[in-house]
Every structure is written in C-alpha cells, then in structure tokens.
Design an enzyme around this catalytic site. Sequence first.
Site, PDB file in Angstrom:
ATOM      1  N   GLY A 286       2.049  -3.570  -3.436  1.00  0.00           N
ATOM      2  CA  GLY A 286       2.120  -4.651  -2.599  1.00  0.00           C
ATOM      3  C   GLY A 286       1.245  -4.311  -1.042  1.00  0.00           C
ATOM      4  O   GLY A 286       1.530  -3.269  -0.704  1.00  0.00           O
TER       5      GLY A 286
ATOM      6  N   ASP B 107       6.457   4.525  -3.019  1.00  0.00           N
ATOM      7  CA  ASP B 107       7.007   6.048  -3.590  1.00  0.00           C
ATOM      8  C   ASP B 107       6.552   5.956  -5.022  1.00  0.00           C
ATOM      9  O   ASP B 107       6.013   7.101  -5.197  1.00  0.00           O
ATOM     10  CB  ASP B 107       8.625   5.686  -3.935  1.00  0.00           C
ATOM     11  CG  ASP B 107       9.261   4.225  -4.709  1.00  0.00           C
ATOM     12  OD1 ASP B 107       8.177   3.269  -4.361  1.00  0.00           O
ATOM     13  OD2 ASP B 107      10.051   4.067  -4.943  1.00  0.00           O
TER      14      ASP B 107
ATOM     15  N   ASP C 297       8.847  -2.223   2.457  1.00  0.00           N
ATOM     16  CA  ASP C 297      10.192  -2.163   2.214  1.00  0.00           C
ATOM     17  C   ASP C 297      11.193  -1.064   2.948  1.00  0.00           C
ATOM     18  O   ASP C 297      12.313  -0.758   3.366  1.00  0.00           O
ATOM     19  CB  ASP C 297      10.355  -1.682   0.840  1.00  0.00           C
ATOM     20  CG  ASP C 297      10.083  -2.755  -0.179  1.00  0.00           C
ATOM     21  OD1 ASP C 297       9.928  -3.865   0.406  1.00  0.00           O
ATOM     22  OD2 ASP C 297      10.510  -2.678  -1.401  1.00  0.00           O
TER      23      ASP C 297
ATOM     24  N   MET D 252      12.708  -9.702   1.398  1.00  0.00           N
ATOM     25  CA  MET D 252      11.971  -8.717   0.562  1.00  0.00           C
ATOM     26  C   MET D 252      12.849  -7.463   0.842  1.00  0.00           C
ATOM     27  O   MET D 252      13.218  -7.106   1.845  1.00  0.00           O
ATOM     28  CB  MET D 252      10.465  -8.642   0.634  1.00  0.00           C
ATOM     29  CG  MET D 252       9.982  -9.426  -0.408  1.00  0.00           C
ATOM     30  SD  MET D 252       8.162  -8.882  -0.435  1.00  0.00           S
ATOM     31  CE  MET D 252       7.675 -10.112  -1.877  1.00  0.00           C
ATOM     32  N   GLY D 253      12.626  -6.559  -0.180  1.00  0.00           N
ATOM     33  CA  GLY D 253      13.038  -5.190  -0.057  1.00  0.00           C
ATOM     34  C   GLY D 253      13.626  -5.230  -1.527  1.00  0.00           C
ATOM     35  O   GLY D 253      14.828  -5.272  -1.731  1.00  0.00           O
ATOM     36  N   ARG D 254      12.657  -4.484  -2.459  1.00  0.00           N
ATOM     37  CA  ARG D 254      13.183  -4.465  -3.816  1.00  0.00           C
ATOM     38  C   ARG D 254      14.389  -3.765  -3.991  1.00  0.00           C
ATOM     39  O   ARG D 254      15.250  -4.406  -4.893  1.00  0.00           O
ATOM     40  CB  ARG D 254      11.999  -3.499  -4.332  1.00  0.00           C
ATOM     41  CG  ARG D 254      12.089  -3.785  -6.010  1.00  0.00           C
ATOM     42  CD  ARG D 254      11.240  -2.395  -6.608  1.00  0.00           C
ATOM     43  NE  ARG D 254       9.856  -2.456  -6.124  1.00  0.00           N
ATOM     44  CZ  ARG D 254       8.887  -3.126  -6.953  1.00  0.00           C
ATOM     45  NH1 ARG D 254       9.234  -4.241  -7.917  1.00  0.00           N
ATOM     46  NH2 ARG D 254       7.683  -2.958  -6.500  1.00  0.00           N
TER      47      ARG D 254
ATOM     48  N   TYR E  87       6.406 -12.568   0.831  1.00  0.00           N
ATOM     49  CA  TYR E  87       4.905 -12.531   0.902  1.00  0.00           C
ATOM     50  C   TYR E  87       4.215 -12.911   2.123  1.00  0.00           C
ATOM     51  O   TYR E  87       3.250 -12.462   2.645  1.00  0.00           O
ATOM     52  CB  TYR E  87       4.217 -13.415  -0.306  1.00  0.00           C
ATOM     53  CG  TYR E  87       4.795 -13.048  -1.593  1.00  0.00           C
ATOM     54  CD1 TYR E  87       4.242 -11.892  -2.333  1.00  0.00           C
ATOM     55  CD2 TYR E  87       5.862 -13.835  -2.277  1.00  0.00           C
ATOM     56  CE1 TYR E  87       5.039 -11.333  -3.469  1.00  0.00           C
ATOM     57  CE2 TYR E  87       6.522 -13.139  -3.312  1.00  0.00           C
ATOM     58  CZ  TYR E  87       5.756 -12.111  -3.963  1.00  0.00           C
ATOM     59  OH  TYR E  87       6.464 -11.774  -5.357  1.00  0.00           O
TER      60      TYR E  87
HETATM   61  P1  FBP Z   1       5.385  -1.928  -2.417  1.00  0.00           P
HETATM   62  O1  FBP Z   1       6.556  -1.062  -2.868  1.00  0.00           O
HETATM   63  O2  FBP Z   1       4.387  -1.656  -3.539  1.00  0.00           O
HETATM   64  O3  FBP Z   1       4.932  -1.844  -1.422  1.00  0.00           O
HETATM   65  O4  FBP Z   1       5.775  -3.623  -2.838  1.00  0.00           O
HETATM   66  C1  FBP Z   1       7.218  -3.873  -1.967  1.00  0.00           C
HETATM   67  C2  FBP Z   1       7.049  -5.506  -2.232  1.00  0.00           C
HETATM   68  O5  FBP Z   1       6.724  -6.307  -1.432  1.00  0.00           O
HETATM   69  C3  FBP Z   1       8.794  -5.673  -2.424  1.00  0.00           C
HETATM   70  O6  FBP Z   1       9.580  -5.833  -1.487  1.00  0.00           O
HETATM   71  C4  FBP Z   1       8.914  -6.792  -3.744  1.00  0.00           C
HETATM   72  O7  FBP Z   1      10.044  -6.782  -4.352  1.00  0.00           O
HETATM   73  C5  FBP Z   1       7.717  -6.560  -4.454  1.00  0.00           C
HETATM   74  O8  FBP Z   1       6.754  -5.779  -3.586  1.00  0.00           O
HETATM   75  C6  FBP Z   1       6.800  -7.830  -4.865  1.00  0.00           C
HETATM   76  O9  FBP Z   1       5.955  -7.358  -5.627  1.00  0.00           O
HETATM   77  P2  FBP Z   1       4.876  -8.452  -6.495  1.00  0.00           P
HETATM   78  O10 FBP Z   1       3.835  -8.364  -5.216  1.00  0.00           O
HETATM   79  O11 FBP Z   1       4.393  -7.826  -7.707  1.00  0.00           O
HETATM   80  O12 FBP Z   1       5.641  -9.864  -6.462  1.00  0.00           O
END
Ligand code: FBP
Length: 701
Positions: free
Chosen positions: A107, A201, A229, A280-282, A567
Amino acid sequence: MQGEDRIKIAHLIEKNPIVQKVISNVNHELVARRENKPSVCKVFLNEYTKLKDTDEFIFEIHKEAKKSLPDIIWNKVQFVEGISSPDVHFREKYSSPRNIGIVFSGGPAPGGHNVIAGLYDAAKKANPENRVFGFLLGPDGIVENEYVELTDIVIDKYRNLGGFGMIKTGRAKIDTKEKMRLSKETCRKLNLDALVIIGGDDSNTNAAFLAQEMYKDDVQIIGVPKTIDGDIQVRDSKGTVLCAISFGFHTAALSFANSISNLCTDCSSDIKYWHICRVMGRVASHLALEVALQTHANITLIGEDLANYTDSRRIEKAKKDGTPDYTAYGMTLRHLSRVICDGIVRRAAVGKNYGVMVIPEGILEFINEIQVFIIKLNTIIAQYNSTHDTDFHTNFPILEDKLEYLRRLAKASREEGIFTIWNTRDDDLFNDIPAFFQEGLLMERDSHGNFQFSQVETDKVLMGLVKDYLNILKEKGHYKTGISKLYYGKTIEKGKLNPEMLGPVLFKNYGDEFLIMKETITSVKTLKQALVRDNIIQESDKIPEEVEKIFKKSIPSFKTQVHFYGYDGRGNDPSGFDCVYAYNLGLTAFSLLANGATGQMAAIKNLEKEFEKWEPIGIPIAPLMHIEERKGKLDLVLEKTIVDVNSPCFKIVKELREKWLGAVAGEDDYRRPGPIRFVGKCEEERPLTFVLNEIAKRSSG
Ligand code: FBP
C-alpha cells in the site's frame, strides 16, 4: 451552454491569466513542496560514505532463517559514516557506474517519492552516469520487466509529494520459481547492480529471499521500511531500538487525527451523534494509539490491550472449582460490546449522548473467537486450493456456496468421524454471525496470505452488538440521559410545580448536578404510576406537560455516523517528518549499495530523538524473520511489531482513558492537532507515541 456563452467561457479559460491561475492544478503549496530541500543527516554532508559493521546489536536467529537464508543471515548492523578523503580505490569503487532498480511494494505511504528522490540524488552525486530504473506497478514490474528510467524531470515533479504515483505500486509477491527466474532475467537484461524494495513486512521478507537468491549473481537487494501501519519497528534482543517506525506512519496518523478531531468539534456542537471512526492498521493498533494521543477521542480501542484482557472473576471461580477456564483469557466480541456500552451509558448520564470512538481496523485479530475463525478458514481455503485445480473463490463464488461447503465439512466430521478442522460447533457459531461479516471472513486473502481487514466493516459488527445491548439496558432502565438540575428546576417552575417535591419522586440521585430518572420509570405509563403512587397527581389526572417533557429528555438515543479513515491518510502529502525521514532513507539505501551491502534494510537510528541525533544504518533483514501462519501453512516472514502494552506511551493512554471518556459534567478534553504541517515547528512534528516513550526512558535514567 449555448454558442456565445460558451465562447465567452472558453475565452476566460484560455486567455484570462487570473482565471488560469485559479484553475491551475499547480498551486502555491505544490510549488513550495516540490522546491523544498529536506535536511540531510550530518554524514551525508560528506562526499563519500562508508559502512562500519558493529557487533553491538544481537538478534535471536530462527533456525529456519539460518537454513533458508544462509548467505545473508550473519549480516551485521552497519553504521553509515562520512568519509571525506578516501583513497583512490575506494573512490573508484564508490563512484563506479551503476544501474539501480527501485520498486514500491504494498500500500502507498506518504514519503515514498522522497525515498526515490534521495536514492536518485545520491546516485547522481556519486556518478552522473549512474542510472535509476523505476519498476512499474510493484513487484510485477520486476517479473514482467516493465520499468521507466528516472530522470530529473520525473523526480522533480514528485519531490515531497504523497502517493506512489511516480511508478505506482502493487501487492504481488515473487513467490514461485518462475517469478524468481523472470526477476533474475530482468536484472540481467538491465544489467542491474542493485535493487531497492520499498515495502512493508511482507515486501522486506521478499527482499531477503531475493537477496539470498541473487547473492551469487551479484545483484544487491536493499529493503526500505514503509507502511502507514507502523508495524515495522526493529529492536535487538536487548530491546535497543534500531528502527522506531516505518515512513508514512506519522503523516497517516496525523491526517486521521485531524479529521477525527474535527468530528470531536462537530459532535460537541450539534450534540446528537456518536462518530464511529474505523482507522487503518491491518493488525497492529499503532495508528489508533497515535490518534488517541493526538485527539483525546472519548473511546479508543486498542487490539493488543483486548488480547491481554483476563477475566479475574472467571479465573477465581475456576481456581475454586479446580478446573481451568480458558475462556477467562482474552476478550470476546460480546464482552467488548459491553465495555463500549458502559462508556456510552456513563456519558449519557451526564447529558452527553454524543462522542467519538476510534476502532482500529485490525481489532478482530485480537478477539479470540474471531481469530480462531480466521485461522481455521485460512487453513480450509489453503487446503482446498492445494488439492483442487481451480481455487476456492472461483469454485464457490457466492456466500451460500461457501457456507454449503463448510456445512459439508461439519457433516463429515459429525457423521463420518472424519477429522476436519471445521466441526458442527464451528458451523453453528459461524451461522450466528451476520451474513456481511461471514462474507468478510471468507473473503480472498491477499497475495501474502494476509486477511484483508480493510474490507471488513468491523465497526458494523461491533455497533450491531452495542445497539442491541443498549436497547436491553434501556428497557431495564439502566441507560438514561442525565438532566441538568438547573434545566430541570427552570422547566418545572415554568409549570408552577415544586421541583423540590417532585425531584425525589422522579430521580434516583436528586441533588446531584445531573439527575438520573429512576430505573422503574421507563415509559409514560410507569411515569404516571410513580406520580400517582407518591400522590403528586390522581389516577384521573393527566401528567403535567413539563414533567412529561423532562421524562422524554431522559430517554437517550444512540445515533451514529460511521467513518473509515485509511485510503485518505495514505494519500496525504507527507508531513515534514516523513519528507525528511524518507529522503534520508533514500540516501541511506544508496550508501548501503555503494558499499556492497545486500540483504540489509535502510533505517535511521534515533528517529525518536531530535534530528541532529539521527544515525543512518543498515539492519540485516534475515535475523528479523520468524515463523507465521500464512495461507494455512507456516512461512518464514519478517516479524510485525504490535503495540507494546507495557510501553510508557500505552500506559499513559490507559491512565488517561477515564479523563478522555469525559463521563463527568463539563467540557470534554479534546485536543486539536491541526492539519499536516510541511515546514515549521510544532508539538506534532514527530509521532507523539515516540516522544512519550523517549521522555519516559530518559526520566527513568
Ligand atoms: P502496507 O502494509 O502494504 O503498507 O499496507 C497497509 C494498509 O494500508 C493497511 O493499513 C490496510 O489494511 C491495507 O493496506 C489495505 O490494503 P488495500 O490497499 O489492498 O486495500
């Protein structure tokens, strides 16, 4: 628009310089950003840099990492040092013409363009013949040999700007022999000396495997820690911080915090909504924690805190019964909804039927029952894919098909005694959850096998439970809006009634600043019964208008507005901190590769301290790897850092929770971080989570 009118407008657009200035997409801010030169760490003021290996930092190395990454596993932490008058041999090596590839992976994160700009500037300074190629659309660009050569014009257009627009990004993983072969071929065709991977990561995991794979081909691989994140943080085994945060975190957190603090202002003006903000923050809740510090929102949930929860009542009972109760550890969704309701009810009791709640998008990962579902479903999908020609999602495109497949698994375990990971109890529990949530849990995993939390409406799941429980509390008379005593007195006196006489009849705490209607008074009918019982009115009388008005005011309503912050913050132009940090990461990446490093991640030590103390370093990636479940099997990946519930910064937030909940009469303690600043000094110029941890460290000696 008709003929003449249209011509006039066209004339205005084409000929009027003021109109042209107003509608131009190049405004003052953009020009200022592009022209700004980020400060550089002291070592980069030297014409040349060298690397100094150090044994000061030790890592606990996983045996799988030793086996899989033998050529880079013993890499050491390297300090980048300035060198003003190197010998000819060094100079020639440092400045020898190089072809360098660079790619974004995963992302977007604010600051990415500055990493490229830093690398490009350093490369051109070392030798104007150096060439930098940007691979397009993420790792797929390497596999498919799709690239652009970066030039001054391209770089200058994107300096200090957000997004990854310059070369775009993608989430592909170079995870098959064929993709690896094609990647090597690309490196060969472009005669690449080095490849810089800017990613999270998973992408840095990819970087380590590529470094190992290309070790003998002499293609150096350097990683750069990126992700909003904030879960790439590196400490050695003694806890010394080597990389405090990835770039992009500060900007995203501030961007969310600015919007959320505006909601704090809104809700305390038009006092009718609870704003539910999913951020956000997976997995890790770092962003939510920073937002809490920046805004003082009334409720902020932190996933890691919930996982840490223990139910002391259950533990005590289990001790007495002599049988362990595993359900006493960790929080359930139901329990969490009760905790949230408690805050809502307590604010309502002081007249505040409004507030702001922050929910990290990855919170479900920390809820036991959901985590079990995620792991089981990951395994089921992975097993299905490995034993069938077409994949699970293609074969079962709609929810009902997927549920039917799960039912079959449960039936097989029940009737045929076949062991399946999915039993009848799982199936029953799963059928209890709403369809949209089932769909979310069954959704396709990303290419790295991660559950895609951003696609699940976590807030909706939680708020459904919260609303149900609030209704129960309302029926039981436990959830009431507190009425200000002043307002009550004035209203009752208007009706020529005696507030002092009525007060004890209506309220359970008459005398307090905010009056709570008795639990038994939950309807007009029960209100009348109370008035008749205490001889305020007769059975045949109507309830006095003013009393009914007070009663109606005591009935709370829980109205929500739901927001998702992700986003938008990811696309923000970088803060001053991220501009400088990312640019220096680019310079560091060049120093590493110009000095022959591979399998290293560019980082800045002392990021949490003032700029003058920042130290560019290279961190070996391989020793940071551990084993994790991905797509139903165990994989070697870079370890994510989640929120440390023992950190001073988390403890401070925990301590202030009650204050920020604001379940007392008077104003809330909201804080306004303001918009993202690009230049200039302010309290928010670096993450507050850092600042607090650093101060605590210093004050404890
Ligand atoms: P990265 O770890 O690749 O930097 O992405 C983080 C993130 O922004 C998360 O916070 C979120 O859950 C995910 O990407 C969203 O993914 P996508 O862009 O595929 O919807």
